[in-house]
Design a protein around this motif. Sequence first.
Motif, PDB file in Angstrom:
ATOM      1  N   PRO A   1      21.257   0.438  -7.903  1.00 28.48           N
ATOM      2  CA  PRO A   1      22.260   1.251  -7.212  1.00 28.48           C
ATOM      3  C   PRO A   1      21.810   1.986  -6.005  1.00 28.48           C
ATOM      4  CG  PRO A   1      22.961   1.425  -9.530  1.00 28.48           C
ATOM      5  CD  PRO A   1      21.513   0.454  -9.382  1.00 28.48           C
ATOM      6  N   ASP A   2      22.336   2.373  -4.916  1.00 27.65           N
ATOM      7  CA  ASP A   2      21.584   3.250  -4.000  1.00 27.65           C
ATOM      8  C   ASP A   2      21.553   4.727  -4.358  1.00 27.65           C
ATOM      9  OD1 ASP A   2      21.809   1.022  -2.227  1.00 27.65           O
ATOM     10  OD2 ASP A   2      23.849   1.681  -1.251  1.00 27.65           O
ATOM     11  N   TYR A   3      22.356   5.368  -5.160  1.00 26.49           N
ATOM     12  CA  TYR A   3      21.768   6.489  -5.512  1.00 26.49           C
ATOM     13  C   TYR A   3      20.639   6.656  -6.487  1.00 26.49           C
ATOM     14  CZ  TYR A   3      24.057   5.214 -10.061  1.00 26.49           C
ATOM     15  OH  TYR A   3      24.360   4.743 -11.156  1.00 26.49           O
ATOM     16  N   LEU A   4      20.224   5.557  -7.138  1.00 22.15           N
ATOM     17  CA  LEU A   4      19.225   5.531  -7.792  1.00 22.15           C
ATOM     18  C   LEU A   4      17.737   5.258  -6.809  1.00 22.15           C
ATOM     19  CD1 LEU A   4      19.545   3.615 -11.295  1.00 22.15           C
ATOM     20  CD2 LEU A   4      19.162   5.839 -11.037  1.00 22.15           C
TER      21      LEU A   4
ATOM     22  N   THR B   1      13.228   7.462  -4.782  1.00 22.20           N
ATOM     23  CA  THR B   1      12.346   7.430  -3.644  1.00 22.20           C
ATOM     24  C   THR B   1      11.794   8.923  -3.400  1.00 22.20           C
ATOM     25  OG1 THR B   1      13.315   5.514  -2.603  1.00 22.20           O
ATOM     26  CG2 THR B   1      12.179   7.131  -1.059  1.00 22.20           C
ATOM     27  N   LEU B   2      12.746   9.967  -3.525  1.00 27.41           N
ATOM     28  CA  LEU B   2      12.499  11.436  -2.972  1.00 27.41           C
ATOM     29  C   LEU B   2      11.538  11.700  -4.228  1.00 27.41           C
ATOM     30  CD1 LEU B   2      16.148  12.721  -1.875  1.00 27.41           C
ATOM     31  CD2 LEU B   2      13.994  12.119  -0.535  1.00 27.41           C
TER      32      LEU B   2
ATOM     33  N   GLY C   1       8.403   4.957  -6.555  1.00 25.45           N
ATOM     34  CA  GLY C   1       9.573   5.467  -7.262  1.00 25.45           C
ATOM     35  C   GLY C   1      10.619   4.453  -7.154  1.00 25.45           C
ATOM     36  N   PRO C   2      11.010   3.508  -6.339  1.00 26.22           N
ATOM     37  CA  PRO C   2      12.029   2.575  -6.559  1.00 26.22           C
ATOM     38  C   PRO C   2      11.470   1.521  -7.444  1.00 26.22           C
ATOM     39  CG  PRO C   2      11.769   3.063  -4.087  1.00 26.22           C
ATOM     40  CD  PRO C   2      10.522   3.689  -4.803  1.00 26.22           C
ATOM     41  N   VAL C   3      10.344   1.078  -7.423  1.00 28.45           N
ATOM     42  CA  VAL C   3       9.750   0.091  -8.550  1.00 28.45           C
ATOM     43  C   VAL C   3      10.063   0.643 -10.084  1.00 28.45           C
ATOM     44  CG1 VAL C   3       7.657  -1.017  -9.516  1.00 28.45           C
ATOM     45  CG2 VAL C   3       8.159  -1.058  -6.878  1.00 28.45           C
ATOM     46  N   ILE C   4       9.590   2.069 -10.279  1.00 29.08           N
ATOM     47  CA  ILE C   4       9.897   2.428 -11.773  1.00 29.08           C
ATOM     48  C   ILE C   4      11.358   2.409 -12.152  1.00 29.08           C
ATOM     49  CG2 ILE C   4       9.757   4.711 -13.020  1.00 29.08           C
ATOM     50  CD1 ILE C   4       6.892   5.263 -11.798  1.00 29.08           C
ATOM     51  N   ALA C   5      12.209   3.123 -11.037  1.00 29.48           N
ATOM     52  CA  ALA C   5      13.557   2.816 -11.315  1.00 29.48           C
ATOM     53  C   ALA C   5      14.092   1.653 -11.449  1.00 29.48           C
ATOM     54  CB  ALA C   5      14.341   3.800 -10.070  1.00 29.48           C
ATOM     55  N   ALA C   6      13.755   0.602 -10.681  1.00 31.19           N
ATOM     56  CA  ALA C   6      14.218  -1.093 -10.891  1.00 31.19           C
ATOM     57  C   ALA C   6      13.646  -1.351 -12.298  1.00 31.19           C
ATOM     58  CB  ALA C   6      13.421  -1.769  -9.984  1.00 31.19           C
ATOM     59  N   LEU C   7      12.269  -1.190 -12.904  1.00 35.29           N
ATOM     60  CA  LEU C   7      12.151  -1.308 -14.007  1.00 35.29           C
ATOM     61  C   LEU C   7      12.633  -0.755 -15.082  1.00 35.29           C
ATOM     62  CD1 LEU C   7       8.128  -1.517 -13.443  1.00 35.29           C
ATOM     63  CD2 LEU C   7       9.735  -3.390 -13.493  1.00 35.29           C
ATOM     64  N   PHE C   8      13.115   0.780 -14.859  1.00 33.99           N
ATOM     65  CA  PHE C   8      13.853   1.341 -15.847  1.00 33.99           C
ATOM     66  C   PHE C   8      15.217   0.622 -16.234  1.00 33.99           C
ATOM     67  CE2 PHE C   8      17.213   4.344 -16.304  1.00 33.99           C
ATOM     68  CZ  PHE C   8      17.127   5.118 -17.564  1.00 33.99           C
ATOM     69  N   VAL C   9      15.852   0.382 -15.061  1.00 36.46           N
ATOM     70  CA  VAL C   9      17.146  -0.486 -15.329  1.00 36.46           C
ATOM     71  C   VAL C   9      17.034  -1.963 -15.915  1.00 36.46           C
ATOM     72  CG1 VAL C   9      19.023  -1.273 -14.076  1.00 36.46           C
ATOM     73  CG2 VAL C   9      18.073   0.862 -13.252  1.00 36.46           C
ATOM     74  N   SER C  10      15.880  -2.574 -15.454  1.00 33.30           N
ATOM     75  CA  SER C  10      15.633  -3.912 -16.106  1.00 33.30           C
ATOM     76  C   SER C  10      15.443  -3.818 -17.584  1.00 33.30           C
ATOM     77  CB  SER C  10      14.669  -4.441 -15.263  1.00 33.30           C
ATOM     78  OG  SER C  10      14.829  -4.800 -13.835  1.00 33.30           O
ATOM     79  N   THR C  11      14.482  -2.856 -17.892  1.00 30.59           N
ATOM     80  CA  THR C  11      14.056  -2.736 -19.152  1.00 30.59           C
ATOM     81  C   THR C  11      15.542  -2.376 -20.135  1.00 30.59           C
ATOM     82  OG1 THR C  11      11.860  -2.083 -18.444  1.00 30.59           O
ATOM     83  CG2 THR C  11      12.381  -1.720 -20.983  1.00 30.59           C
TER      84      THR C  11
ATOM     85  N   LEU D   1       8.268  10.362  -3.772  1.00 27.40           N
ATOM     86  CA  LEU D   1       7.436  11.227  -2.569  1.00 27.40           C
ATOM     87  C   LEU D   1       6.752  12.580  -3.100  1.00 27.40           C
ATOM     88  CD1 LEU D   1       9.876  10.488   0.274  1.00 27.40           C
ATOM     89  CD2 LEU D   1       7.333   9.974   0.104  1.00 27.40           C
ATOM     90  N   ALA D   2       7.677  13.240  -4.074  1.00 24.78           N
ATOM     91  CA  ALA D   2       7.377  14.535  -4.682  1.00 24.78           C
ATOM     92  C   ALA D   2       6.264  14.454  -5.631  1.00 24.78           C
ATOM     93  CB  ALA D   2       8.427  15.295  -5.325  1.00 24.78           C
ATOM     94  N   LEU D   3       5.946  13.423  -6.315  1.00 23.33           N
ATOM     95  CA  LEU D   3       5.163  13.279  -7.565  1.00 23.33           C
ATOM     96  C   LEU D   3       3.697  12.276  -6.746  1.00 23.33           C
ATOM     97  CD1 LEU D   3       7.154  12.423 -10.513  1.00 23.33           C
ATOM     98  CD2 LEU D   3       6.070  14.550 -10.026  1.00 23.33           C
ATOM     99  N   PHE D   4       3.971  11.339  -6.156  1.00 25.53           N
ATOM    100  CA  PHE D   4       2.882  10.560  -5.659  1.00 25.53           C
ATOM    101  C   PHE D   4       2.497  10.513  -4.157  1.00 25.53           C
ATOM    102  CE2 PHE D   4       5.119   8.699  -9.343  1.00 25.53           C
ATOM    103  CZ  PHE D   4       3.992   8.767 -10.231  1.00 25.53           C
ATOM    104  N   GLY D   5       3.173  11.361  -3.295  1.00 24.20           N
ATOM    105  CA  GLY D   5       2.932  11.425  -2.072  1.00 24.20           C
ATOM    106  C   GLY D   5       3.527  10.085  -1.177  1.00 24.20           C
ATOM    107  N   LEU D   6       2.661   9.628  -0.241  1.00 18.82           N
ATOM    108  CA  LEU D   6       3.195   8.467   0.632  1.00 18.82           C
ATOM    109  C   LEU D   6       3.621   7.273  -0.348  1.00 18.82           C
ATOM    110  CD1 LEU D   6       4.109   7.889   3.444  1.00 18.82           C
ATOM    111  CD2 LEU D   6       1.734   7.252   3.677  1.00 18.82           C
ATOM    112  N   ASN D   7       2.730   6.900  -1.452  1.00 14.97           N
ATOM    113  CA  ASN D   7       2.746   5.890  -2.179  1.00 14.97           C
ATOM    114  C   ASN D   7       4.204   6.110  -2.844  1.00 14.97           C
ATOM    115  OD1 ASN D   7       0.359   5.033  -1.579  1.00 14.97           O
ATOM    116  ND2 ASN D   7      -0.653   6.086  -3.118  1.00 14.97           N
ATOM    117  N   GLY D   8       4.688   7.068  -3.204  1.00 15.28           N
ATOM    118  CA  GLY D   8       6.002   7.363  -3.727  1.00 15.28           C
ATOM    119  C   GLY D   8       7.139   6.557  -3.174  1.00 15.28           C
ATOM    120  N   PHE D   9       6.842   6.220  -1.707  1.00 12.89           N
ATOM    121  CA  PHE D   9       8.058   5.451  -1.153  1.00 12.89           C
ATOM    122  C   PHE D   9       8.308   3.903  -1.873  1.00 12.89           C
ATOM    123  CE2 PHE D   9       7.750   7.852   2.935  1.00 12.89           C
ATOM    124  CZ  PHE D   9       9.094   7.853   3.262  1.00 12.89           C
ATOM    125  N   VAL D  10       7.119   3.689  -2.435  1.00  9.87           N
ATOM    126  CA  VAL D  10       7.301   2.142  -3.263  1.00  9.87           C
ATOM    127  C   VAL D  10       7.192   2.347  -4.827  1.00  9.87           C
ATOM    128  CG1 VAL D  10       5.971   0.226  -3.643  1.00  9.87           C
ATOM    129  CG2 VAL D  10       6.140   1.057  -1.403  1.00  9.87           C
TER     130      VAL D  10
END
Length: 349
Positions: A307-310, A315-316, A330-340, A319-328
């Motif tokens: 979902p877009d809200y996730l 993503t935000l 964050g969404p990867v962790i969220a997608a894996l969370f939903v998939s798992t 960014l707060a935790l990992f800096g510029l790498n968090g753009f990728v």
Amino acid sequence: MINPRFEYRVFLFLLVLISVAFAWIIIPFYGAIFWAVVLAILFHPVQLRLQQRLGGDYPNLTASLTLLICVIVAVLPITVISMLLIQEGATLYSQIEAGQIDFAGMLEGLKAHLPEPLQMQMSRFGLDSQHALRDRIASAAMQGSQFLATKAFNIGQNTFQFILSFFVMLYVLFFFLRDGAVLVAQVREAIPLSEMKKSRLFQRFTSVVQATIKGSIVVAVIQGALGGVIFALLGIPRALLWGVAMGFLSFLPALGTGLIWGPVAIYFLLSGAIFKSVLLTVCGVFIIGLVDNIVRPILVSKDTRIPDYLVLVSTLGGLALFGLNGFVIGPVIAALFVSTWSLFSYQTR
């Protein structure tokens, strides 16, 4: 005689302790290792095609050619754009410092076109005169200059670290490409799950990473390129700078690129350039905005989309935790969370 249960607990404690120590050691290069993993997954299909053509007897050659394609397709364009972006930013900063760009004058001109309630609000905040505007903007520019100077000093100090991380990424990527199948097999064997669950989990992980990153990055590139071209055609200065900014902001759903072209369209409207305002709004909504609705569903299947809200929150948070790498990340962790959790729900039915 040693108690087997006690021996197992001691060994488990030792395993966790050594794993934490190893993670602590490689933390300075987590970004390099992360991008090596990501690029290895993204370019794995290319490696398989090369392997089919060259045969399985040349793993080093196959990995080297895949690495070369990766550098040409992904690394080199990003490096060139980064250099141009730094040049654009330096030019913009020098123009602001020399007074060639007068933001106070622009705001004063816009203030005359604003409705009276908004002008009263500006007066409440002490922005009712051009001198007040100049003082506020000068103060903000001074703070921005100090911030940029600090960042530039840090970048200069960390140049060696950046170069080292870059070559570590390429070095690790080569071995991930060459020995990726063996490493994945070893990791699968070490995970204490059934073969069915491990197979589903690894398949999910690969598809989610490929779909999420491929979809997000391709959409970002297309939207940023379109935004930069439209800005250039409309005569907006520093189109490359704004295009790259739109590319990064495209990772944020809903808002995204509108945070850049929206204020510019409003500026055109208030300054009397109605045609440019309408044209930019139409292009922003029906050209730049529709890319996300057309391209992303093609690259990302419904099974791997989140979902877009996730996406926004992850993503935000990334960014707060990992800096510029968090753009990728964050969404990867969220997608894996939903998939798992989807896999867990399916298994418990």
